[in-house]
Write a protein that holds these residues in place. Structure first.
Motif, PDB file in Angstrom:
ATOM      1  N   PRO A  53     -10.034   1.401   8.278  1.00 44.98           N
ATOM      2  CA  PRO A  53      -9.123   1.448   9.434  1.00 44.98           C
ATOM      3  C   PRO A  53      -7.751   0.846   9.132  1.00 44.98           C
ATOM      4  CG  PRO A  53     -10.927  -0.117   9.783  1.00 44.98           C
ATOM      5  CD  PRO A  53     -11.223   0.600   8.516  1.00 44.98           C
ATOM      6  N   ASN A  54      -7.623   0.121   8.022  1.00 43.16           N
ATOM      7  CA  ASN A  54      -6.328  -0.505   7.699  1.00 43.16           C
ATOM      8  C   ASN A  54      -5.525   0.285   6.674  1.00 43.16           C
ATOM      9  OD1 ASN A  54      -6.904  -2.747   9.358  1.00 43.16           O
ATOM     10  ND2 ASN A  54      -8.252  -3.524   7.751  1.00 43.16           N
ATOM     11  N   VAL A  55      -5.934   1.529   6.427  1.00 39.86           N
ATOM     12  CA  VAL A  55      -5.175   2.334   5.454  1.00 39.86           C
ATOM     13  C   VAL A  55      -4.593   3.564   6.145  1.00 39.86           C
ATOM     14  CG1 VAL A  55      -5.270   3.591   3.261  1.00 39.86           C
ATOM     15  CG2 VAL A  55      -6.566   1.498   3.516  1.00 39.86           C
ATOM     16  N   TYR A  56      -3.329   3.866   5.819  1.00 37.31           N
ATOM     17  CA  TYR A  56      -2.591   4.971   6.456  1.00 37.31           C
ATOM     18  C   TYR A  56      -2.160   5.974   5.393  1.00 37.31           C
ATOM     19  CZ  TYR A  56      -2.408   1.306   9.917  1.00 37.31           C
ATOM     20  OH  TYR A  56      -2.763   0.312  10.791  1.00 37.31           O
ATOM     21  N   ASN A  57      -2.007   7.225   5.809  1.00 40.37           N
ATOM     22  CA  ASN A  57      -1.533   8.261   4.884  1.00 40.37           C
ATOM     23  C   ASN A  57      -0.010   8.338   4.870  1.00 40.37           C
ATOM     24  OD1 ASN A  57      -4.372  10.135   5.578  1.00 40.37           O
ATOM     25  ND2 ASN A  57      -3.609   9.903   3.494  1.00 40.37           N
ATOM     26  N   PRO A 100      -3.956  -7.662   5.670  1.00 40.69           N
ATOM     27  CA  PRO A 100      -3.694  -6.683   4.617  1.00 40.69           C
ATOM     28  C   PRO A 100      -3.838  -5.255   5.152  1.00 40.69           C
ATOM     29  CG  PRO A 100      -5.932  -7.516   4.432  1.00 40.69           C
ATOM     30  CD  PRO A 100      -5.321  -8.216   5.600  1.00 40.69           C
ATOM     31  N   PHE A 101      -2.966  -4.356   4.654  1.00 41.91           N
ATOM     32  CA  PHE A 101      -3.117  -2.933   4.997  1.00 41.91           C
ATOM     33  C   PHE A 101      -2.650  -2.088   3.818  1.00 41.91           C
ATOM     34  CE2 PHE A 101       1.292  -3.621   6.173  1.00 41.91           C
ATOM     35  CZ  PHE A 101       1.923  -2.426   5.849  1.00 41.91           C
ATOM     36  N   GLY A 102      -3.092  -0.837   3.816  1.00 43.04           N
ATOM     37  CA  GLY A 102      -2.780   0.010   2.669  1.00 43.04           C
ATOM     38  C   GLY A 102      -2.092   1.304   3.081  1.00 43.04           C
ATOM     39  N   ILE A 103      -1.404   1.913   2.112  1.00 39.03           N
ATOM     40  CA  ILE A 103      -0.817   3.246   2.315  1.00 39.03           C
ATOM     41  C   ILE A 103      -1.269   4.109   1.143  1.00 39.03           C
ATOM     42  CG2 ILE A 103       1.308   4.584   2.606  1.00 39.03           C
ATOM     43  CD1 ILE A 103       2.705   2.035   3.553  1.00 39.03           C
ATOM     44  N   GLY A 104      -1.886   5.253   1.485  1.00 43.95           N
ATOM     45  CA  GLY A 104      -2.410   6.140   0.445  1.00 43.95           C
ATOM     46  C   GLY A 104      -1.629   7.437   0.413  1.00 43.95           C
ATOM     47  N   PHE A 128      -1.125  -3.651   0.596  1.00 41.94           N
ATOM     48  CA  PHE A 128      -0.207  -4.786   0.779  1.00 41.94           C
ATOM     49  C   PHE A 128      -0.980  -5.971   1.350  1.00 41.94           C
ATOM     50  CE2 PHE A 128       2.165  -0.860   1.062  1.00 41.94           C
ATOM     51  CZ  PHE A 128       3.269  -1.101   0.258  1.00 41.94           C
ATOM     52  N   CYS A 129      -0.736  -7.149   0.801  1.00 40.21           N
ATOM     53  CA  CYS A 129      -1.494  -8.323   1.265  1.00 40.21           C
ATOM     54  C   CYS A 129      -0.677  -9.599   1.064  1.00 40.21           C
ATOM     55  CB  CYS A 129      -2.813  -8.421   0.512  1.00 40.21           C
ATOM     56  SG  CYS A 129      -2.610  -8.635  -1.267  1.00 40.21           S
ATOM     57  N   GLU A 130      -1.177 -10.686   1.649  1.00 39.75           N
ATOM     58  CA  GLU A 130      -0.549 -11.984   1.383  1.00 39.75           C
ATOM     59  C   GLU A 130      -0.822 -12.335  -0.082  1.00 39.75           C
ATOM     60  OE1 GLU A 130      -1.566 -15.115   4.117  1.00 39.75           O
ATOM     61  OE2 GLU A 130      -1.791 -13.620   5.708  1.00 39.75           O
ATOM     62  N   PRO A 131       0.135 -13.021  -0.728  1.00 38.00           N
ATOM     63  CA  PRO A 131      -0.068 -13.338  -2.157  1.00 38.00           C
ATOM     64  C   PRO A 131      -1.399 -14.028  -2.415  1.00 38.00           C
ATOM     65  CG  PRO A 131       2.173 -13.852  -1.495  1.00 38.00           C
ATOM     66  CD  PRO A 131       1.469 -13.430  -0.250  1.00 38.00           C
ATOM     67  N   LYS A 132      -1.813 -14.906  -1.484  1.00 38.44           N
ATOM     68  CA  LYS A 132      -3.062 -15.650  -1.756  1.00 38.44           C
ATOM     69  C   LYS A 132      -4.312 -14.762  -1.627  1.00 38.44           C
ATOM     70  CE  LYS A 132      -3.711 -17.790   2.839  1.00 38.44           C
ATOM     71  NZ  LYS A 132      -2.596 -17.526   3.706  1.00 38.44           N
ATOM     72  N   GLN A 133      -4.164 -13.559  -1.006  1.00 37.08           N
ATOM     73  CA  GLN A 133      -5.314 -12.651  -0.882  1.00 37.08           C
ATOM     74  C   GLN A 133      -5.428 -11.701  -2.085  1.00 37.08           C
ATOM     75  OE1 GLN A 133      -3.759 -10.793   2.693  1.00 37.08           O
ATOM     76  NE2 GLN A 133      -5.397 -11.705   3.932  1.00 37.08           N
ATOM     77  N   PRO A 180       5.025  -9.245   0.764  1.00 40.32           N
ATOM     78  CA  PRO A 180       3.622  -9.009   0.400  1.00 40.32           C
ATOM     79  C   PRO A 180       3.441  -8.699  -1.080  1.00 40.32           C
ATOM     80  CG  PRO A 180       4.221  -7.744   2.334  1.00 40.32           C
ATOM     81  CD  PRO A 180       5.501  -8.298   1.775  1.00 40.32           C
ATOM     82  N   TYR A 181       2.275  -9.030  -1.593  1.00 44.21           N
ATOM     83  CA  TYR A 181       1.821  -8.567  -2.899  1.00 44.21           C
ATOM     84  C   TYR A 181       1.184  -7.185  -2.708  1.00 44.21           C
ATOM     85  CZ  TYR A 181       2.437 -12.554  -6.068  1.00 44.21           C
ATOM     86  OH  TYR A 181       2.946 -13.508  -6.901  1.00 44.21           O
ATOM     87  N   VAL A 182       1.052  -6.454  -3.820  1.00 40.79           N
ATOM     88  CA  VAL A 182       0.501  -5.097  -3.733  1.00 40.79           C
ATOM     89  C   VAL A 182      -0.583  -4.898  -4.792  1.00 40.79           C
ATOM     90  CG1 VAL A 182       1.015  -2.633  -3.893  1.00 40.79           C
ATOM     91  CG2 VAL A 182       2.719  -4.180  -2.959  1.00 40.79           C
ATOM     92  N   ILE A 183      -1.747  -4.427  -4.348  1.00 42.28           N
ATOM     93  CA  ILE A 183      -2.802  -4.027  -5.286  1.00 42.28           C
ATOM     94  C   ILE A 183      -2.840  -2.503  -5.299  1.00 42.28           C
ATOM     95  CG2 ILE A 183      -5.260  -4.175  -5.851  1.00 42.28           C
ATOM     96  CD1 ILE A 183      -3.734  -6.889  -5.931  1.00 42.28           C
ATOM     97  N   GLU A 184      -2.787  -1.933  -6.502  1.00 39.63           N
ATOM     98  CA  GLU A 184      -2.649  -0.473  -6.622  1.00 39.63           C
ATOM     99  C   GLU A 184      -3.736   0.166  -7.488  1.00 39.63           C
ATOM    100  OE1 GLU A 184      -0.119   1.234  -9.731  1.00 39.63           O
ATOM    101  OE2 GLU A 184       1.046   2.112  -8.105  1.00 39.63           O
ATOM    102  N   PRO A 185      -4.692   0.874  -6.873  1.00 36.96           N
ATOM    103  CA  PRO A 185      -5.537   1.766  -7.680  1.00 36.96           C
ATOM    104  C   PRO A 185      -4.868   3.142  -7.753  1.00 36.96           C
ATOM    105  CG  PRO A 185      -6.604   1.157  -5.585  1.00 36.96           C
ATOM    106  CD  PRO A 185      -5.166   0.793  -5.480  1.00 36.96           C
ATOM    107  N   SER A 186      -4.702   3.668  -8.973  1.00 36.10           N
ATOM    108  CA  SER A 186      -3.974   4.936  -9.143  1.00 36.10           C
ATOM    109  C   SER A 186      -4.705   5.833 -10.141  1.00 36.10           C
ATOM    110  CB  SER A 186      -2.564   4.624  -9.663  1.00 36.10           C
ATOM    111  OG  SER A 186      -1.927   5.805 -10.095  1.00 36.10           O
ATOM    112  N   VAL A 187      -4.941   7.081  -9.727  1.00 37.45           N
ATOM    113  CA  VAL A 187      -5.687   8.000 -10.603  1.00 37.45           C
ATOM    114  C   VAL A 187      -5.086   9.406 -10.511  1.00 37.45           C
ATOM    115  CG1 VAL A 187      -7.416   8.524  -8.804  1.00 37.45           C
ATOM    116  CG2 VAL A 187      -8.023   8.832 -11.204  1.00 37.45           C
ATOM    117  N   GLY A 188      -5.157  10.141 -11.613  1.00 37.90           N
ATOM    118  CA  GLY A 188      -4.689  11.521 -11.629  1.00 37.90           C
ATOM    119  C   GLY A 188      -5.811  12.461 -11.192  1.00 37.90           C
TER     120      GLY A 188
END
Ligand code: GAP
Length: 459
Positions: free
Chosen positions: A58-62, A190-194, A224-229, A322-330
């Protein structure tokens, strides 16, 4: 037995998954077109990724950002200055190579870092006694850095002022829309954009079939998240990628490797990256990257755009980047891995068959309707036309050849179910369903077919 690249390439080319691009004009090196089955498979992979990483969280948007962006985006992201490969030419035969790849070929245990200076490359070429793979001479030019972004021009004037670039990753489109998405969705960390979309890189050494091409699609998630997360979310993403690969794509653990990048290997924007590598026919190579991109990108875009991209934490009333964690795949690289994984030449008691054991959700075609004999064609077509509307996914109809040959054709493209209509069906209203992997056959009522197939398509 280890799968050979030419065997899987031949199978995918001859059965309607992938074609050489511009084939009637002798092709274009390293460009591929996707045939009817390739498109269905690609769409299923993208849909599965979107369902798993976006819809079910629910926290990720397109997002669907442009391929061509304001060129300052690429200045800010570092792509204009740093997204390049070290090239050398053989003075003797004029062939051109990537210096890092030549050195890695000499010593495959080496993982050449992006940050080596040209001087350091020259020293390694000497140390490993690298000669030209083409003519075997050792007369190299100096190393030059070649930017991988494709250039194009806006309007009618082809000059520097009008130069634009095709995006080399979809991620930057997400970073520059961070504030738009956060504000309009009232999103809290934290929330994400895909995003799923085409990327372009003028790769110097593309190849290994669809593994590395100049035009490809990426499925990228920026969380996107707080640096400590960040550390916790990085581990969570790594677990999600594993779950997706093991349980949804059914890739075997023994064919994957999780490579923790060393400090020397890390890209300039990352403080931790894990490369998920797959045992491709050409060797163990990167399939999926998971990176902690820190606050690097948002900080850079703030500096260049002079816009405030910070996030106001309403409980502490403090602004943070915010810090960013990125999973990326082709998409194509994952498609290739899945095809290698599911391809089998299976020995039977007095025969053999090619079978693609696709997970049912990914199989390009879910069901093949096969009348036992041509006399049943008209009756069978009516059943097919009804099932087309009822089954969630593509179904096909085939009357040509013996029933055994038709089963083999469907096995070879990974269709999980075949439905056979025979003369008894006319009176009993029962059909035979044959399962691809077990080859077992069961009789079921015609009325139950769509339920039987659709229930197998539910996650
Ligand atoms: N935004 C981060 C990024 O783009 P990357 O490691 O350069 O990172 C991510 O690319 C993924 O995109 C790779 O793991 C791979 O699956 C795919 N990819 C990258 N370059 C590719 C190419 N030339 N052809 C096909 N897929 C590619």
């Amino acid at each position: 037995m280890k799968l050979k690249q030419e065997e899987i390439v031949n199978h995918l080319k001859t059965s309607g998954f992938v074609f050489s691009s511009s084939e009637i004009y002798n092709g274009l090196a390293n460009a591929w077109d996707y045939g009817p089955l390739g498109v269905l498979l690609k769409n299923n992979i993208k849909q599965l990724w979107n369902e798993y990483f976006v819809v079910q969280d629910p926290n990720v948007y397109n997002l669907d950002s442009s391929i061509i962006l304001n060129p300052t985006v690429w200045k800010a992201s570092g792509h204009l200055d740093q997204f390049s490969d070290p090239l050398i030419d053989c003075k003797y035969c004029k062939a051109r190579f990537r210096a890092d790849k030549l050195i890695e070929e000499k010593d495959p245990s080496l993982n050449i870092s992006d940050h080596l200076t040209n001087q350091e490359y020259q020293e390694l070429l000497k140390k490993y006694d690298v000669s030209c793979p083409n003519c075997h001479h050792q007369e190299w030019t100096d190393i030059r850095n070649f930017n991988l972004m494709f250039k194009t021009f806006q309007g009618v004037t082809e000059d520097n002022l009008n130069t634009l670039y095709l995006r080399p990753e979809t991620a930057q489109g997400i970073f520059i829309n961070f504030k738009n998405v956060q504000r309009t969705m009232r999103a809290k960390l934290p929330f994400g954009i895909g995003q799923i979309g085409k990327s372009f890189r003028n790769e110097i050494t593309p190849g290994n079939f669809i593994f590395r091409t100049r035009e490809f699609e990426q499925m990228e998630l920026e969380y996107f998240c707080e640096p400590k997360q960040a550390d916790l979310i990085m581990d969570m993403m790594l677990n999600k990628v594993k779950d997706f690969l093991f349980n949804y794509c059914q890739i075997k653990k023994e064919n994957l490797n999780f490579h923790e990048q060393t400090k020397d290997e890390l890209a300039h924007y990352s403080n931790r990256t894990v490369d998920v590598q797959y045992q491709f026919p050409h060797g163990m190579s990167e399939l999926w990257g998971i990176a902690n991109r820190t606050d690097h990108d948002l900080n850079k875009h703030m500096a260049y755009s002079k816009q405030d991209l910070s996030y106001l934490d309403q409980t502490t009333n403090q602004k943070i980047i915010p810090y960013v964690i990125e999973p990326s795949v082709g998409v194509e690289r994952l498609l290739y891995a899945i095809c290698c994984e599911v391809y089998e030449v299976q020995k039977l008691s007095n025969d053999e068959r090619i079978v693609m054991h696709f997970p049912i959700l990914l199989a390009p075609i879910k069901l093949a309707v096969l009348p036992l004999v041509n006399k049943l064609d008209e009756y069978s077509k009516k059943i097919f036309n009804q099932l087309v509307k009822q089954i969630k996914g593509k179904i096909t109809y085939d009357t040509s050849g013996s029933i055994g040959k038709r089963y083999r054709r469907q096995d070879a493209i990974g269709t999980p179910f075949c439905l056979t209509i025979d003369f008894d069906t006319l009176s009993t209203q029962q059909v035979t369903i044959r399962e691809r992997d077990s080859m077992l056959q069961v009789k079921i009522d015609l009325n139950d077919v769509s339920w039987y197939i659709n229930s197998r398509l539910e996650k």
